[in-house]
Scaffold this motif. Structure first.
Motif, mmCIF file in Angstrom:
data_model
loop_
_atom_site.group_PDB
_atom_site.id
_atom_site.type_symbol
_atom_site.label_atom_id
_atom_site.label_comp_id
_atom_site.label_asym_id
_atom_site.label_seq_id
_atom_site.Cartn_x
_atom_site.Cartn_y
_atom_site.Cartn_z
ATOM 1 N N TYR A 1 -7.153 -0.605 -4.377
ATOM 2 C CA TYR A 1 -7.612 0.739 -4.723
ATOM 3 C C TYR A 1 -9.040 0.802 -5.270
ATOM 4 N N GLU B 1 0.824 -1.210 0.000
ATOM 5 C CA GLU B 1 0.000 0.000 0.000
ATOM 6 C C GLU B 1 0.857 1.258 0.000
ATOM 7 N N TYR C 1 -2.088 -5.866 -11.857
ATOM 8 C CA TYR C 1 -3.428 -5.287 -12.034
ATOM 9 C C TYR C 1 -4.408 -5.849 -11.007
ATOM 10 N N GLU D 1 -0.089 4.057 -5.153
ATOM 11 C CA GLU D 1 -0.623 3.411 -6.357
ATOM 12 C C GLU D 1 0.366 3.455 -7.517
ATOM 13 N N LYS E 1 -3.808 -7.105 -8.002
ATOM 14 C CA LYS E 1 -3.532 -6.595 -6.658
ATOM 15 C C LYS E 1 -3.935 -5.134 -6.527
ATOM 16 N N ARG E 2 -3.729 -4.391 -7.598
ATOM 17 C CA ARG E 2 -4.144 -2.989 -7.598
ATOM 18 C C ARG E 2 -5.651 -2.886 -7.392
ATOM 19 N N TYR F 1 2.053 0.320 -8.797
ATOM 20 C CA TYR F 1 1.262 -0.550 -9.682
ATOM 21 C C TYR F 1 1.204 0.038 -11.100
ATOM 22 N N GLN F 2 1.053 1.352 -11.171
ATOM 23 C CA GLN F 2 1.036 2.003 -12.481
ATOM 24 C C GLN F 2 2.377 1.796 -13.191
#
Length: 433
Positions: A113, A69, A106, A72, A108-109, A75-76
Motif C-alpha cells: 500500500y 491484496e 506492517y 488493507e 507486508k502492508r 493488515y489494520q
C-alpha cells in the motif's frame, strides 16, 4: 517447522486471478476461492469482535498468505489480532511468534500500500514494547523510529522517551553510538518536545525521562565536553550546532572554566549578541588577563543592556577592567556612572575609588611637601565616608599628616588643599592627631 509454519507466510507469491476491485475489495475470480475468502474474512472479524484473538489468527493467516491484496483492513485488523493473541497466550515461544507476526504484517502492508508514513510510529512502538529487553532485536524498532522522523519530520512527543530508551539500551549492550551521536539524537528529540511545549502540550514527563536516561549513560562530564567535543569545535569553528551543544551541556554540568565553553560562547555571541553573553565572555577574559578584549566586550555589553541594572553592572565591570589596566581616572568615571544609574552601588563604587586613592601614594607623591603628598589620604577618607566604611575611614585617617607637620610647613587645619595627580580633588586639610 511448527514455528516457521505458524509465522505469517507473507513472502508467498501474490495469488493470481483477482477480480476487479470493488470498494477496495479484491476477491479472487475463482468462485471457490472467492467463497472461501469471504467465509474466512467473516470468521476472523467475528473472532476479533469477541476478542478471541488466538482463534482469529487461523482464518486471518490464510487470507494474508493467499489473498494478500484482499483489502488493507486485513493488515489494520491483523495488528490487533496478533497483538491480542500475544497477550492471550502464556507460551513464551508462541508469544514471540505472534509478536513477530505483528511486525511482519506492517512490513507486508508497506510493500502493498505504500503508505508507511501513516503507521510507522505504531510499528515502532509495538517493536519497542516487544523487543526492548531483547538486545539482539533493538535495531529493528530503532530503525522504525528513525524512519518515522524521516518520513514525517517529527515524532509523537509521547514516543520520544521510548525511542531514547532503545538508544540507551543499544548503547549499553553494543556501544552502538559515539557520544556525539547520542547527543545529536537527544537534541533532536528535545527540539521536538520544545516545539510541542510551545504549542501548549505538557511534555514534562518525556522531558524528564530523556534527561534521566542521558544521565544514566554517564556520558557527559566536563572532561568529555573539553576533550571530546572541544577539539572538534576547534577544528570546525563554523559548526554552530556543535557550539550550541557545548554551550548547553557546559551550563548544565557547570563546566564554565573550559576553553571549549568559551569558544562555544563566542560563537553563540557572534550569532546572537546579548548582554548576558558579553558579560560571561568578558569575565572569562578578565580571568585570563585579556584586559583589552574584556574592555571591548564590556563596551559592547553596554550597548546591549536592556535595563538600568545591566547598565550599572556594565559600567562597574568596565571600571574594574580600567583599574586593572592602570587607567584609574577612567575607572573612577565609570564607577561614578554606575552609582548615578543605580544608587545601590554607592558603597561598592566609593570603596573602590577610596582603594585606588589609597594605593596611589607612590605614583602621586611629589616629594616636596609631605602635606600635599598626604592629601590623597584625605580624599580617600572622604570616599570611604560616602561608602559608609568606618574601618576604611580609620585606616585613611591614620595616614593624614600630623599637627607638627602642618605647623612645620606653615599650613593651617581647615584650609583647602589640592591633591594634584590623577585624583585632581580639592580637600580640607585635617590631621591624624
Amino acid at each position: 517447522m511448527k514455528i516457521k509454519s505458524t509465522i505469517l507466510g507473507l513472502a508467498a507469491l501474490l495469488s493470481a486471478g483477482m477480480v476487479q476491485a470493488q470498494d477496495g475489495w479484491n476477491f479472487p475470480s475463482d468462485p471457490a476461492q472467492e467463497k472461501k475468502a469471504r467465509e474466512l474474512n467473516a470468521a476472523y472479524t467475528d473472532y476479533l469482535s469477541s476478542e478471541q484473538f488466538v482463534e482469529a489468527t487461523h482464518p486471518l493467516n490464510w487470507l494474508l498468505v493467499n489473498v494478500p491484496e484482499l483489502n488493507e483492513s486485513i493488515y489494520q485488523n491483523g495488528v490487533k489480532v496478533y497483538d491480542g493473541a500475544s497477550k492471550a497466550t502464556t507460551d513464551e515461544a508462541q508469544k514471540r511468534i505472534y509478536q513477530d507476526s505483528v511486525i511482519a504484517i506492517y512490513e507486508k502492508r508497506g510493500e502493498i500500500y505504500d503508505n508507511e508514513k501513516n503507521w510507522i510510529e505504531n510499528k515502532a512502538y509495538y517493536g519497542y514494547q516487544y523487543f526492548k529487553d531483547d538486545k539482539d532485536k533493538l535495531a529493528g524498532p530503532i530503525a522504525d523510529f528513525e524512519k518515522a522522523i524521516e518520513l514525517n519530520g517529527t515524532l509523537n512527543p509521547t514516543l520520544t522517551a521510548a525511542y531514547f530508551n532503545l538508544v540507551y539500551r543499544n548503547y549499553a549492550y553494543h556501544q552502538a553510538y559515539t557520544g556525539e551521536e547520542i547527543l545529536a539524537i537527544h537534541d533532536k528529540l528535545q527540539a521536538i518536545l520544545d516545539k510541542a511545549a510551545a504549542e501548549g502540550t505538557d511534555v514534562s514527563s518525556p522531558k524528564s525521562s530523556l534527561e534521566q536516561l542521558l544521565v544514566a549513560m554517564e556520558l557527559i562530564d566536563c572532561d568529555f565536553i573539553e576533550n571530546t567535543m572541544g577539539p572538534k569545535l576547534a577544528a570546525d569553528p563554523t559548526n554552530e550546532a556543535l557550539a550550541d551543544q557545548i554551550f548547553k551541556y557546559s551550563v548544565q554540568y557547570k563546566c564554565y572554566s573550559s576553553k571549549s565553553f568559551l569558544q562555544a560562547l563566542e560563537i553563540k555571541h557572534a550569532k546572537e549578541p546579548s548582554f548576558s553573553t558579553s558579560q560571561v565572555i568578558a569575565m572569562r577574559y578578565v580571568q585570563d588577563n585579556k584586559l583589552t578584549e574584556a574592555e571591548n566586550l564590556w563596551k559592547q555589553a553596554l550597548t546591549l543592556a536592556e535595563n538600568d541594572a545591566q547598565k550599572a553592572e556594565g559600567h562597574m565591570e568596565l571600571a574594574t577592567v580600567y583599574a586593572k589596566q592602570g587607567k584609574k581616572a577612567a575607572a573612577r568615571n565609570e564607577a561614578k556612572t554606575a552609582a548615578n544609574i543605580d544608587a545601590s552601588k554607592t558603597t561598592e563604587v566609593y570603596s573602590m575609588i577610596a582603594g585606588m586613592y589609597m594605593n596611589s601614594f607612590n605614583d602621586c607623591k611629589g616629594g616636596v611637601s609631605k602635606i600635599k603628598d598626604r592629601a590623597i589620604y584625605i580624599a580617600a577618607y572622604n570616599a570611604y565616608q560616602k561608602a559608609g566604611d568606618n574601618a576604611g575611614m580609620a585606616n585613611a585617617r591614620s595616614q593624614f599628616p600630623s599637627k607638627e607637620e602642618v605647623f612645620t610647613e606653615g599650613m593651617q587645619v581647615g584650609q583647602s588643599l589640592s591633591t594634584g595627580c590623577w585624583i585632581g580633588e580639592t580637600v580640607t586639610l585635617a590631621t591624624r592627631d
